[in-house]
Design an enzyme around this catalytic site. Structure first.
Site, short mmCIF file in Angstrom:
data_model
loop_
_atom_site.label_atom_id
_atom_site.label_comp_id
_atom_site.label_asym_id
_atom_site.label_seq_id
_atom_site.Cartn_x
_atom_site.Cartn_y
_atom_site.Cartn_z
N LEU A 147 32.50 41.83 26.93
CA LEU A 147 31.74 40.88 27.77
C LEU A 147 32.67 39.91 28.51
CD1 LEU A 147 28.76 40.13 25.32
CD2 LEU A 147 28.82 41.79 27.18
N SER A 188 40.92 54.92 40.94
CA SER A 188 40.57 54.22 42.19
C SER A 188 41.31 54.83 43.36
CB SER A 188 40.97 52.75 42.04
OG SER A 188 40.94 52.10 43.28
N TYR A 247 47.27 45.79 39.60
CA TYR A 247 46.01 46.50 39.30
C TYR A 247 46.13 47.97 39.70
CZ TYR A 247 41.36 48.40 40.11
OH TYR A 247 40.26 49.24 40.14
N LYS A 289 46.25 51.76 37.48
CA LYS A 289 45.48 53.01 37.67
C LYS A 289 46.43 54.20 37.80
CE LYS A 289 41.44 51.16 37.42
NZ LYS A 289 40.67 51.32 36.19
N ASP A 333 45.76 43.82 51.78
CA ASP A 333 44.73 44.76 52.24
C ASP A 333 45.34 45.89 53.05
OD1 ASP A 333 42.39 43.82 51.18
OD2 ASP A 333 41.74 42.73 52.96
P1 NAD Z 1 33.26 45.32 35.78
O1 NAD Z 1 34.23 44.20 35.59
O2 NAD Z 1 31.90 45.00 36.26
O3 NAD Z 1 33.13 46.17 34.44
C1 NAD Z 1 34.20 46.31 33.53
C2 NAD Z 1 33.67 46.01 32.13
O4 NAD Z 1 34.73 46.18 31.20
C3 NAD Z 1 33.17 44.58 31.98
O5 NAD Z 1 31.88 44.60 31.41
C4 NAD Z 1 34.18 43.92 31.04
O6 NAD Z 1 33.57 42.94 30.22
C5 NAD Z 1 34.69 45.11 30.26
N1 NAD Z 1 36.04 44.97 29.73
C6 NAD Z 1 37.18 44.63 30.37
N2 NAD Z 1 38.22 44.61 29.52
C7 NAD Z 1 37.72 44.97 28.29
C8 NAD Z 1 38.29 45.13 27.00
N3 NAD Z 1 39.59 44.90 26.76
N4 NAD Z 1 37.49 45.49 25.97
C9 NAD Z 1 36.18 45.71 26.17
N5 NAD Z 1 35.58 45.57 27.37
C10 NAD Z 1 36.35 45.20 28.41
O7 NAD Z 1 33.97 46.37 36.76
P2 NAD Z 1 33.37 47.63 37.51
O8 NAD Z 1 33.32 47.33 38.97
O9 NAD Z 1 32.16 48.12 36.83
O10 NAD Z 1 34.57 48.64 37.30
C11 NAD Z 1 34.57 49.60 36.27
C12 NAD Z 1 35.84 50.42 36.34
O11 NAD Z 1 35.94 51.04 37.62
C13 NAD Z 1 37.13 49.62 36.18
O12 NAD Z 1 38.04 50.39 35.45
C14 NAD Z 1 37.61 49.43 37.59
O13 NAD Z 1 39.00 49.25 37.66
C15 NAD Z 1 37.19 50.74 38.22
N6 NAD Z 1 37.03 50.67 39.68
C16 NAD Z 1 36.18 49.75 40.21
C17 NAD Z 1 36.03 49.67 41.60
C18 NAD Z 1 35.14 48.63 42.22
O14 NAD Z 1 35.29 48.37 43.41
N7 NAD Z 1 34.21 48.04 41.50
C19 NAD Z 1 36.74 50.55 42.43
C20 NAD Z 1 37.59 51.49 41.84
C21 NAD Z 1 37.72 51.55 40.44
C1 UD1 Z 2 39.85 46.96 46.37
C2 UD1 Z 2 40.55 48.24 45.96
C3 UD1 Z 2 39.78 48.97 44.91
C4 UD1 Z 2 39.47 48.03 43.78
C5 UD1 Z 2 38.55 46.97 44.33
C6 UD1 Z 2 38.10 46.09 43.19
C7 UD1 Z 2 41.82 49.19 47.79
C8 UD1 Z 2 41.83 50.17 48.92
N1 UD1 Z 2 40.69 49.13 47.10
O1 UD1 Z 2 38.84 47.29 47.24
O2 UD1 Z 2 40.54 50.02 44.39
O3 UD1 Z 2 38.91 48.69 42.72
O4 UD1 Z 2 39.31 46.23 45.30
O5 UD1 Z 2 37.98 44.77 43.55
O6 UD1 Z 2 42.78 48.51 47.51
N2 UD1 Z 2 36.51 41.64 53.06
C9 UD1 Z 2 36.24 40.62 53.96
N3 UD1 Z 2 35.75 39.45 53.46
C10 UD1 Z 2 35.53 39.23 52.14
C11 UD1 Z 2 35.81 40.28 51.23
C12 UD1 Z 2 36.31 41.48 51.73
O7 UD1 Z 2 36.44 40.77 55.16
O8 UD1 Z 2 35.12 38.13 51.75
C13 UD1 Z 2 37.00 42.93 53.58
C14 UD1 Z 2 38.34 43.35 53.01
O9 UD1 Z 2 39.38 42.84 53.79
C15 UD1 Z 2 38.23 44.88 53.05
C16 UD1 Z 2 36.73 45.15 52.85
O10 UD1 Z 2 36.08 43.92 53.17
O11 UD1 Z 2 38.60 45.34 54.31
C17 UD1 Z 2 36.38 45.54 51.43
O12 UD1 Z 2 36.98 44.60 50.55
P1 UD1 Z 2 36.67 44.58 48.99
O13 UD1 Z 2 35.21 44.65 48.76
O14 UD1 Z 2 37.39 43.41 48.41
O15 UD1 Z 2 37.27 45.93 48.44
P2 UD1 Z 2 38.73 46.57 48.63
O16 UD1 Z 2 39.75 45.52 48.81
O17 UD1 Z 2 38.62 47.64 49.65
#
Ligand code: NAD
Ligand code: UD1
Length: 341
Positions: A34, A126, A151, A155, A300
């Site tokens: 959490l 990712s 980060y 990955k 970015d």
């Molecule tokens: P999120 O933060 O909503 O979910 C991650 C969950 O993991 C959270 O509930 C957090 O409490 C839990 N957590 C973190 N560290 C922990 C630990 N040590 N032990 C137990 N629980 C732990 O994130 P999300 O957006 O759902 O992302 C899920 C996965 O997908 C992550 O690995 C993230 O890197 C990957 N990912 C997310 C995105 C994105 O844009 N959301 C993009 C690419 C990859």
């Molecule tokens: C990034 C990572 C992704 C990671 C994710 C989690 C890359 C390509 N992707 O996504 O792997 O898991 O973060 O956080 O590195 N933007 C604005 N204003 C804002 C927020 C964002 O203009 O307030 C723009 C950003 O510049 C970007 C797009 O919106 O061009 C998406 O941004 P965001 O949602 O933060 O995701 P990424 O950075 O693409």
């Protein structure tokens, strides 16, 4: 009934995947500390599916904590490992926090899988592993470039840890899914994306601005080499992304995998600029967004979108929902959560 452990299952993507797992007939056990989610998510899952999954509050980076739940791990048919920290900017500031949490928790999971003969792993990777690709769209064969952030590096290293471990372990099989930009919320608006504090990501910033919680959206950069100058990403509805996990899991369980360590791009296969996202949001919701163009955000990339043909062919999976549907669902979730009519 197959029992699947979902680490990070109360988080954003995890909770949507838990819903799809339950609806596909799996028994789910959630492990989460959490640190970036709320226990109330379990109620949202129950409202949608009628089932409140078993939950254990565990820090997966700490092996003494996972030792306490050996019975749960012992009987699992598979693990979907979402648990990780994910804020790119924060990882630049606090690299060790990211390496420690993201790598230790994966190593701990793999050790437990070996110890208890749990065979199937799905890992959250990712598109960030590609950096700024020279050629678009990116395929799974595109080069992995030096990571721009700790980060992103976690990955890349995680994918390597998984494939190295699998080479030495006959029974273990894994699929790493390289997500593009997941957005939106479950159609019921009972679960969605709930960032703690000021959102880093675009869509929660947009919905919180529309809800009046943030004054103005900043669009980071308008001088990119794209049709309107703003950056391009591949936005995928989180429920579509969740379904990709079910397809990947079924592939492993039914031994349809071609190698024991596979990787798939999971994206919509289409890029949209930030301004297109803003305009689509305004069109589908009827809410005008207050925004300004500011400088580029450090770290970015300019543009990326997926070639998701491999996932379509091998996982028999493709996106069903449009950008407009995803944005509307994100708004519906924000409205419901904030009690906005
Ligand atoms: P999120 O933060 O909503 O979910 C991650 C969950 O993991 C959270 O509930 C957090 O409490 C839990 N957590 C973190 N560290 C922990 C630990 N040590 N032990 C137990 N629980 C732990 O994130 P999300 O957006 O759902 O992302 C899920 C996965 O997908 C992550 O690995 C993230 O890197 C990957 N990912 C997310 C995105 C994105 O844009 N959301 C993009 C690419 C990859
Ligand atoms: C990034 C990572 C992704 C990671 C994710 C989690 C890359 C390509 N992707 O996504 O792997 O898991 O973060 O956080 O590195 N933007 C604005 N204003 C804002 C927020 C964002 O203009 O307030 C723009 C950003 O510049 C970007 C797009 O919106 O061009 C998406 O941004 P965001 O949602 O933060 O995701 P990424 O950075 O693409």
């Amino acid at each position: 009934m197959k029992k699947i452990i979902v680490t990070g299952g109360t988080g954003y993507i995890g909770s949507h995947t838990v819903v799809e797992l339950i609806e596909s007939g799996f028994e789910v056990v959630i492990l989460d500390n959490l640190s970036n989610s709320n226990i109330d998510v379990l109620d949202g899952i129950k409202k949608i599916t009628g089932i409140k999954p078993e939950f254990y509050k565990v820090d997966l980076a700490d092996s003494s904590e996972t030792d306490k739940i050996s019975d749960v791990l012992k009987n699992a048919d598979g693990i979907i490992h979402f648990a990780a920290y994910k804020a790119v900017g924060e990882s630049v500031k606090y690299p060790l926090k990211y390496y420690k949490n993201n790598l230790n928790s994966l190593i701990n999971i793999l050790e437990n899988m070996q110890k208890y003969s749990v065979k199937n792993l799905i890992f959250s990777s990712s598109c960030t592993v590609y950096g700024q690709p020279k050629e678009l769209p990116v395929t799974e064969q595109s080069p992995i470039l030096k990571a721009d952030s700790p980060y992103g590096n976690t990955k890349q290293i995680s994918e390597e840890i998984i494939s190295d471990t699998i080479k030495t372990s006959e029974k273990l099989k894994a699929i790493s899914l390289r997500y593009f930009n997941p957005i939106g919320a479950h159609e019921s608006a009972e679960i969605g994306e709930l960032p703690l504090g000021v959102p880093d990501n675009l869509i929660p910033y947009i919905t919180q601005t529309a809800a009046g919680i943030r004054e103005q959206l900043s669009i980071f950069g308008s001088d990119y080499n794209t049709p309107d100058g703003t950056a391009i990403r591949d936005y995928i509805h989180v429920s579509d992304l969740a379904k990709a996990h079910i397809a990947a899991l079924k592939r492993l369980i039914s031994n349809k995998n071609k190698t024991n360590s596979e990787v798939f791009n999971i994206g919509a296969g289409k890029g949209n600029t930030v301004l297109e996202v803003v305009k689509t949001f305004e069109e589908v919701t009827g809410v005008k967004l207050n925004y300004q163009i500011v400088d580029r955000r450090q770290g970015d990339i300019e543009k990326i979108w997926a070639n998701a043909d491999l996932a379509q062919k091998e996982l028999i999976w493709e996106t069903e929902k449009s950008l407009a549907e995803a944005l509307l669902s994100a708004w519906n979730w924000e409205k419901k959560y904030r009690g906005i009519k």
